[in-house]
Design a protein around this motif. Structure first.
Motif, PDB file in Angstrom:
ATOM      1  N   VAL A 153      58.114  59.006  20.511  1.00  0.00           N
ATOM      2  CA  VAL A 153      58.906  60.139  20.998  1.00  0.00           C
ATOM      3  C   VAL A 153      58.805  60.242  22.520  1.00  0.00           C
ATOM      4  O   VAL A 153      59.796  60.542  23.203  1.00  0.00           O
ATOM      5  CB  VAL A 153      58.453  61.441  20.319  1.00  0.00           C
TER       6      VAL A 153
ATOM      7  N   LEU B 284      63.914  66.829  21.161  1.00  0.00           N
ATOM      8  CA  LEU B 284      62.914  65.785  21.401  1.00  0.00           C
ATOM      9  C   LEU B 284      61.686  66.344  22.112  1.00  0.00           C
ATOM     10  O   LEU B 284      60.547  66.054  21.738  1.00  0.00           O
ATOM     11  CB  LEU B 284      63.525  64.655  22.236  1.00  0.00           C
TER      12      LEU B 284
ATOM     13  N   ALA C 244      61.050  57.856  23.910  1.00  0.00           N
ATOM     14  CA  ALA C 244      62.418  58.335  23.710  1.00  0.00           C
ATOM     15  C   ALA C 244      62.785  59.369  24.757  1.00  0.00           C
ATOM     16  O   ALA C 244      63.936  59.423  25.216  1.00  0.00           O
ATOM     17  CB  ALA C 244      62.564  58.923  22.311  1.00  0.00           C
TER      18      ALA C 244
ATOM     19  N   VAL D 279      66.145  58.501  26.584  1.00  0.00           N
ATOM     20  CA  VAL D 279      67.294  59.399  26.478  1.00  0.00           C
ATOM     21  C   VAL D 279      67.651  59.946  27.851  1.00  0.00           C
ATOM     22  O   VAL D 279      68.833  60.092  28.192  1.00  0.00           O
ATOM     23  CB  VAL D 279      66.992  60.546  25.488  1.00  0.00           C
TER      24      VAL D 279
END
Lengths: 503, 135, 272
Positions: A479, A342, A482, A486
């Motif tokens: 992203v 990522l 994210a 995450v």
């Protein structure tokens, strides 16, 4: 019957050939086909993940032949997670890179998307498969496609760096193939589960040792671990943006996945850490990789190249962590596969946006970029923080597990290397921020090409907002979110996916 | 020495493939001309193919194509495994040959591209050109 | 560099030799490789797939999934050559040969092209008249080569052969045409578009057979799902024939694509 494991791989494959046919009829159709195919694959992968989490590993046999005779797909938590990661990144990148592809390979976009889909198919197949030889074939698909795509990039250096990659890649894949050959001779089987059942009985065999060394060496060459990394920086730095964005986050990470899969599922941690005495040496290798990657990144003058050396450094994290020999280290390494994919994706997205507007990304081309591309830079900063390991971004949590694992294993040198490399990354990125933020824009700021037709001036005081296309920015935003999400849910990932897999 | 000789004779297939592979690997690492490197790469991959095919050999067995009429499911349909060599390595190598040919094709295309751009395939000259360009 | 390479090669060789110490002897019928899986294949393949050529049975059925990707690799190679080498820029210089006199004209001005017809023919820079003997012999040979290729594809179930071999032979007939005449003669018969579509369609046949069996409710590539359409007799052999045809199509087209692109450096005008 549950066909999802096959659909994940087959949907992009079918898409590739449909796109290959329509590319000759009308180029415009290839992009929607590629997008649809990857969308289906993404949905199937997410579905797989939920199925695995709710009801345990899925076994899928190709053509209905039972495992040692036929080829099987075996999807457990780790596979499913990496599959979602790959399909997600590939899909988002396709959304983001439409304009970049049109800019860089204007007369062959159709073929570009076909190749792109095949590359993703290769990665997905590598992750899904439960057969050692099938793994080799799919590694070769990813390699062949990446050789081609890399050569499409920089006109002067692309083909040459790609050819170097061919030579080293062939050696790596052939070593892996030889290792599989040795395994096949002594066990007579190619299925991972079948082989894993026979290995404990022959743990003192020299042939098994050589098979293990060859397989791991082959995978290391493919993932660019430190002394074997020479092909990576040139290859990734000179590839076209649309492809660099997907190969840099995924290719090396998938190879780390293959290493973990070979270690945990095929050879077994017991064989590796109790029978062989290699683990200590490999952790040292990881330490050197981390330090060397960081130091080489410091000496780079081109942003893209700098990032490729950071990849080398991150590979060191994962290899070292996986070989620490305890659950914490392995957990950190696996978590870092997700996080690093990522982070690298976010960084390359941002760099891709810069390349789209500036053309070149040498460090001194970047001055004043905060004013010009504020959103891109915001994403870049967040990703950079994550690489450095600032909480609550995801990079922090995997580093935390790795350091804890290093302390538990008594590998203080590895822990020290992790901290030092975090410092180096901090220095590196602040150097970039400084240039982007404080240095004023030059008169002829990187717009050698664009200035003639766009026409508006770029004086020192006229800060013209020049952002990348909206699709790229939206992807970068997703992203970046994210990265934090995450990070916050790391505990859940570890509990639900990684620990059941390692048990 | 008395132990060593039978070892070589019994396993000479492995020795042969290793020697061939070392030749290929040496050419890939040391040679200066890109085409020579490609030839080395081909030798290297061929060695692995020979290795695999030699695994499949079984003394006293013939090629894996079932002979005679075995289509009935009666007693005469028994096929003895010792009569036929192992088909699996051949299948694997069919795949590996195709892969190596494909890699070779791509590498050739890359060589053509490099030659178009720099008019040479010698590695040291290429390196010289690149360092000239850097300035 | 030489010493360094030599040391690495010796180390690798030593490692490999060390590994062979405990491997079974050459041709040992009791080695694990000859017992574990291979006996299953040899003893049951005939009964399960009704194909006497075990290599084909394993290749196209038990491990058909591998072979599908292998075909994808071939397609990849063709596409790679196209992507890397294809040069879409228009030609700068033209050469025409006046057929009755044999005089060759060199036209540098793009606007003053001559329409090739009966009087003028479009030729290459280093044009050499093809030898009549070679042309005639190749003309006679090519149809036989192509029929032989079709035989190899179709007969893969019973004797050595199959899609890859047949495809290569068929592709070589194209290459023979290009060598004996010139590249333009080949390109007139099989256009670039045709080859591109044909190669993708070949792999699509393979993947499609697999995917459609999934639609019919079976596993991927499960040929027995086609029983409702083709009957139970030799259904797996038929399925294998289907995928072999797909492989043959893809390989034929890719052979031609690779040859055309490499030989003309992507300009598709003049070959070797």
């Amino acid at each position: 019957m549950n066909n999802y494991p096959a659909i994940v791989v087959i949907a992009p494959l079918l898409g590739a050939f449909f796109a290959g046919i329509t590319a000759w009829v009308d180029d415009r159709f290839t992009y929607p086909i590629a997008l649809t195919a990857l969308g289906i694959a993404l949905a199937a992968a997410v579905n797989d993940l939920f199925l695995v989490l709710s009801s345990g590993p899925i076994q899928y046999t190709m053509a209905g032949w039972m495992p040692p005779m036929g080829i099987e797909y075996r999807i457990d938590g780790l596979n499913a997670m990496v599959l979602v990661l790959i399909t997600g990144i590939a899909f988002l990148n396709l959304v983001a890179s439409f304009k970049n592809v049109a800019q860089e390979t204007p007369d062959r976009t159709g073929a570009f998307y076909v190749m792109y889909l095949l590359f993703v198919v290769g990665l997905l197949g590598v992750v899904s498969t439960g057969d050692l030889f099938n793994l080799y074939v799919l590694i070769e698909i990813t390699s062949l496609t990446s050789y081609t795509m890399i050569a499409l990039g920089d006109k002067d250096r692309g083909p040459l760096s790609s050819l170097n990659y061919v030579f080293i890649g062939v050696i790596g894949a052939s070593f892996y193939l030889l290792g599989v050959g040795y395994i096949y001779i002594i066990t007579g089987s190619l299925n991972m589960g079948d082989v894993a059942g026979m290995i404990p009985a022959m743990s003192s065999s020299s042939s098994l040792l050589v098979a293990f060394i060859l397989c791991i060496l082959g995978v290391w060459i493919k993932m660019a671990l430190f002394p074997l990394h020479v092909w990576l920086p040139n290859a990734y730095a000179y590839s076209p943006v649309g492809f660099a964005r997907v190969v840099a986050p995924l290719m090396t990470k998938v190879m780390v996945y293959v290493m973990v899969r070979l270690m945990v599922t095929v050879f077994g941690l017991d064989y590796i850490f109790n029978t062989l005495n290699l683990a200590q040496g490999v952790v040292w290798l990881g330490t050197f990789a981390v330090l060397a990657g960081g130091i080489m990144a410091l000496s780079q003058n081109n942003l893209k190249k700098m990032l490729t050396y950071i990849i080398v450094c991150e590979i060191g994290y994962m290899v070292g962590g996986a070989w620490l020999g305890n659950t914490l280290g392995m957990t950190g390494a696996i978590l870092h596969i997700v996080n690093d994919a990522l982070m690298t994706f976010a960084l390359f997205l941002a760099v891709g946006n810069m390349v789209y507007k500036l053309g070149r990304v040498d460090l001194n081309d970047l001055s004043g970029l905060f004013g010009k591309m504020p959103w891109t830079m915001a994403g870049f900063v967040l990703a950079a923080f994550s690489i450095v390991g600032v909480p609550p971004t995801c990079g922090f949590f995997s580093k935390w597990y790795l350091i804890l694992g290093a302390f538990e294993a008594g590998a203080y040198h590895f822990a020290a290397a992790l901290l030092i490399s975090s410092l180096i990354c901090a220095v590196l990125f602040f150097k970039v921020f400084e240039i982007c933020f404080f240095e004023p824009m030059a008169e002829d700021h990187g717009h050698d090409v664009a200035e003639d037709d766009s026409g508006h001036g770029h004086g020192k005081d006229a800060v013209a907002m020049e952002e990348a296309p909206v699709s790229s920015l939206a992807t970068l935003g997703i992203v970046s979110i994210a990265l934090i999400v995450v990070g916050l849910y790391s505990g859940t990932i570890v509990d639900k996916v990684i620990l059941p897999f390692l048990k | 020495m008395t132990d060593f000789l039978p070892l070589i004779v019994a396993k000479y297939n492995y020795w042969l493939y290793i020697i061939l592979m070392m030749i290929g690997l040496y050419a890939m690492i040391v040679k200066n001309n890109l085409i020579k490197k490609l030839v080395g790469m081909n030798i290297f991959q061929t060695a692995i193919i020979l290795f695999y095919v030699s695994i499949g050999y079984k003394r006293g067995a013939t090629i894996p194509i079932i002979q005679g009429d075995h289509s009935g499911h009666g007693a005469e349909a028994i096929i003895k495994a010792a009569d036929y060599i192992n088909p699996l390595p051949h299948v694997l190598m069919l795949t590996a040959i195709v892969v190596s040919v494909a890699t070779f094709g791509v590498a050739m295309a890359l060589c053509v591209r490099i030659y178009q751009r720099y008019n040479t395939l010698e590695e040291d000259e290429l390196r010289m050109r690149l360092s000239e360009k850097k300035i | 560099m030489k010493l360094f390479g030599f040391i690495i090669v010796c180390l690798t060789g030593g490692l490999l030799l060390y590994g062979t110490g405990e491997l079974p002897d050459w041709g040992d019928p009791h080695s694990p490789a000859s017992i574990h899986l291979s006996n299953d294949y040899i003893e049951h393949a005939m009964e399960q797939t009704e194909v006497p050529n075990l290599v084909t049975a394993v290749l196209a059925d038990y491990r058909g999934y591998d072979t599908m990707f292998e075909t994808a690799v071939v397609f990849c190679a063709g596409l790679a050559c196209f992507l890397l080498l294809r040069d879409f820029r228009p030609k700068k210089e033209y050469y025409y040969r006046h057929v009755p006199t044999g005089v060759v004209l060199h036209v540098k001005n793009n606007e003053r092209q001559i329409a090739p017809g009966k009087e003028f023919e479009d030729v290459d820079k280093d044009w050499v008249p093809s030898d009549t003997i070679i042309k005639t012999v190749c003309r006679i040979l090519i149809p036989f080569i192509q029929i032989y290729a079709l035989y190899v594809v179709a007969h893969g179930d019973f004797s050595p052969g199959g899609g890859f071999q047949g495809g290569v032979i068929f592709g070589s007939s194209f290459i023979l045409l290009a060598i004996s005449y010139n590249l333009k003669t080949l390109m007139k018969r099989v256009s670039e578009k045709f080859l591109g579509i044909f190669s993708a369609a070949g792999v699509l046949v393979y993947v499609g057979i697999g995917a459609f069996s999934m639609v019919l409710g079976g596993h991927f590539l499960d040929y027995s799902q086609y029983i409702p359409f083709f009957g139970e007799h030799h259904i797996r052999a038929l399925g294998m024939l289907g995928v072999e045809i797909g492989v043959g199509m893809a390989v034929t087209a890719v052979m031609a694509i690779i040859y055309i692109n490499i030989v003309s450096e992507g300009r598709h005008d003049e070959g070797l």
